[in-house]
Design a protein around this motif. Sequence first.
Motif, PDB file in Angstrom:
ATOM      1  N   GLY B  99      -5.299   6.287   3.129  1.00 35.16           N
ATOM      2  CA  GLY B  99      -5.655   5.948   4.513  1.00 35.16           C
ATOM      3  C   GLY B  99      -4.684   4.965   5.139  1.00 35.16           C
ATOM      4  O   GLY B  99      -4.363   5.076   6.322  1.00 35.16           O
ATOM      5  N   ALA B 103      -2.073   6.194   8.171  1.00 32.06           N
ATOM      6  CA  ALA B 103      -2.105   5.492   9.461  1.00 32.06           C
ATOM      7  C   ALA B 103      -0.722   4.958   9.830  1.00 32.06           C
ATOM      8  O   ALA B 103      -0.428   4.745  11.007  1.00 32.06           O
ATOM      9  CB  ALA B 103      -3.124   4.352   9.404  1.00 32.06           C
ATOM     10  N   ARG B 237      -5.130  -1.050  10.124  1.00 35.06           N
ATOM     11  CA  ARG B 237      -4.856   0.337  10.531  1.00 35.06           C
ATOM     12  C   ARG B 237      -5.070   1.244   9.323  1.00 35.06           C
ATOM     13  O   ARG B 237      -4.348   1.164   8.335  1.00 35.06           O
ATOM     14  CB  ARG B 237      -3.435   0.464  11.089  1.00 35.06           C
ATOM     15  N   TRP B 238      -6.072   2.092   9.438  1.00 33.63           N
ATOM     16  CA  TRP B 238      -6.482   2.950   8.322  1.00 33.63           C
ATOM     17  C   TRP B 238      -7.017   4.248   8.899  1.00 33.63           C
ATOM     18  O   TRP B 238      -7.837   4.232   9.828  1.00 33.63           O
ATOM     19  CB  TRP B 238      -7.565   2.244   7.500  1.00 33.63           C
ATOM     20  N   GLN B 239      -6.569   5.364   8.392  1.00 32.03           N
ATOM     21  CA  GLN B 239      -7.077   6.648   8.884  1.00 32.03           C
ATOM     22  C   GLN B 239      -6.992   7.679   7.777  1.00 32.03           C
ATOM     23  O   GLN B 239      -5.966   7.812   7.115  1.00 32.03           O
ATOM     24  CB  GLN B 239      -6.243   7.112  10.095  1.00 32.03           C
ATOM     25  N   TRP B 240      -8.074   8.399   7.609  1.00 34.57           N
ATOM     26  CA  TRP B 240      -8.057   9.469   6.605  1.00 34.57           C
ATOM     27  C   TRP B 240      -7.640  10.762   7.283  1.00 34.57           C
ATOM     28  O   TRP B 240      -8.252  11.186   8.266  1.00 34.57           O
ATOM     29  CB  TRP B 240      -9.440   9.614   5.960  1.00 34.57           C
ATOM     30  N   SER B 241      -6.616  11.409   6.720  1.00 28.78           N
ATOM     31  CA  SER B 241      -6.094  12.624   7.349  1.00 28.78           C
ATOM     32  C   SER B 241      -7.124  13.738   7.362  1.00 28.78           C
ATOM     33  O   SER B 241      -7.081  14.619   8.213  1.00 28.78           O
ATOM     34  CB  SER B 241      -4.835  13.085   6.605  1.00 28.78           C
ATOM     35  N   ASP B 246     -18.073  11.782  11.508  1.00 30.66           N
ATOM     36  CA  ASP B 246     -18.254  10.361  11.258  1.00 30.66           C
ATOM     37  C   ASP B 246     -19.095  10.135  10.003  1.00 30.66           C
ATOM     38  O   ASP B 246     -20.062   9.393  10.019  1.00 30.66           O
ATOM     39  CB  ASP B 246     -18.895   9.692  12.470  1.00 30.66           C
ATOM     40  N   ARG B 251     -14.555   8.063   6.444  1.00 28.47           N
ATOM     41  CA  ARG B 251     -13.726   7.808   5.254  1.00 28.47           C
ATOM     42  C   ARG B 251     -13.998   8.766   4.103  1.00 28.47           C
ATOM     43  O   ARG B 251     -13.402   8.630   3.038  1.00 28.47           O
ATOM     44  CB  ARG B 251     -13.921   6.357   4.797  1.00 28.47           C
TER      45      ARG B 251
END
Lengths: 74, 404
Positions: B99, B103, B237-241, B246, B251
């Motif tokens: 993540g 990001a 800054r964190w994002q799961w592709s 939600d 996550r």
Amino acid sequence: MPVIRLARLVRDLAAGATDAGPFTVRVLATDPAAAADVPAWCRMRGQRFVGAEQQAGHTAYVIEVTPTAPAGGH
Amino acid sequence: MPSHDPGTNVGPPAAPVSNTRRRLLDAASGPLHPVARDTLVAAVSAGWADADRLHAEGRTARALLDRSREVIATGLGVRPAELSFLPSGPTALERAVDGVRYAARRRGARTVASAVEHSAVLVPARARAARADDADLLEAVPVDRLGRVDLEVWQQACTVPGTVVAALQSANGEVGTRQPLEAARAAAGAHGIPLVVDAMASLGRDPVPDAWDVLVGDARSWGGPPLGVLVVREGVRWQWSGARADVEHGRTDVGPWVPLALAAAEAWQQARATSLADAAQTRALIAEVRTAAGRLPDTVVVGDPDDRLPHVVTFSSLYVDGEALVGAFDRQGYAVASGSACTSSTLEPSHVLAAMGVLTHGNVRITLPLPAVSPGVSADVSDFCAALAPTVAAVRSELGVGDL
């Protein structure tokens, strides 16, 4: 296990050469554990680890053995 | 005629047939804290429903899940929205690193991690580097003989352009050594690199770390069931592709089974209530094992003797293999572990011990259970210490290496 064969060899060689100076042993091993275990053996048995050489299909570990080196220790 | 289909016939398991009392000295994967076990059983009836359903059963499950999240978040000193439950600790750890990197994908893809990190960090990072044919995508920072990361190399590694994520354990679950998180985070933070801290071995046993940007835990470490905990600090800054909805704050793709979350929260409460006394007791017991093992011939006790987890120790004896030692102790009633904590391969030496440059064979690892899980732990450790020397000597003589 490479260190067992190393220890046996060193014991036998040292038994016949207590009055001689240091001698060199080369351990040829394919076991990946030898990379950590041969130097660790040297440290624990008070011997000098000279180095490792990557060769075709195996690794050669070079050890300088002093017959009178104190055994054991940590 | 049976009144119902006999089904799998698994039923309640028979108690193991054994005349020896079993002594649990390998608690890395449980068992559950007894109160958490009761809670789990009760929650199977009360909290089985899908927490997203709108009916009464679903709302009950939702309330239990919210409560579980709140308990663990409070314990970790974070807000519930920062915390997600994932199927397992290692899954959460891999996701945590993913993540951060995703990001930051416009800035680079390079990972910095200590050489003793969990394989959930090192294996995927190595695979990515191999796929990209770019070995620099992973820098595995060396550790010293005690297993502590080399901070100078770490600092240097963080200056390399394209580095977007750093990962470090709070403490190593195999050898117990704690890592200098404050300094490591400062070095990473100076270059805008978030630090992922793997606390899977320490949560519930050692103080909760606070020098992290993303934190990962596994409820097993505090006497709970296998359940991953992923905390992303607000503002990181964190994002799961792969985020589709939600679920658990985006996550993961499936919410936790509520009874597991509730049992994890119960175990946390229980472990927390006695944590100081438990840590003091297990710390002293591990010191006893370290002393006893240190007296064995040709044996090294690895890891930091003081700055360590209270409940973990590893030692290695020359000329014996770990499996033979585990078998010899098992026959006497002691459950101990050997080798790598996180790979199943017995052919590869433990990457942790190899990175530390210590003996990788003849290895025994003790992970003490919480005293509430195993009330006889003090006596078990004393007896184990007494059994150590004769057991190692017997295995050595069986293998014909007693005279080396």
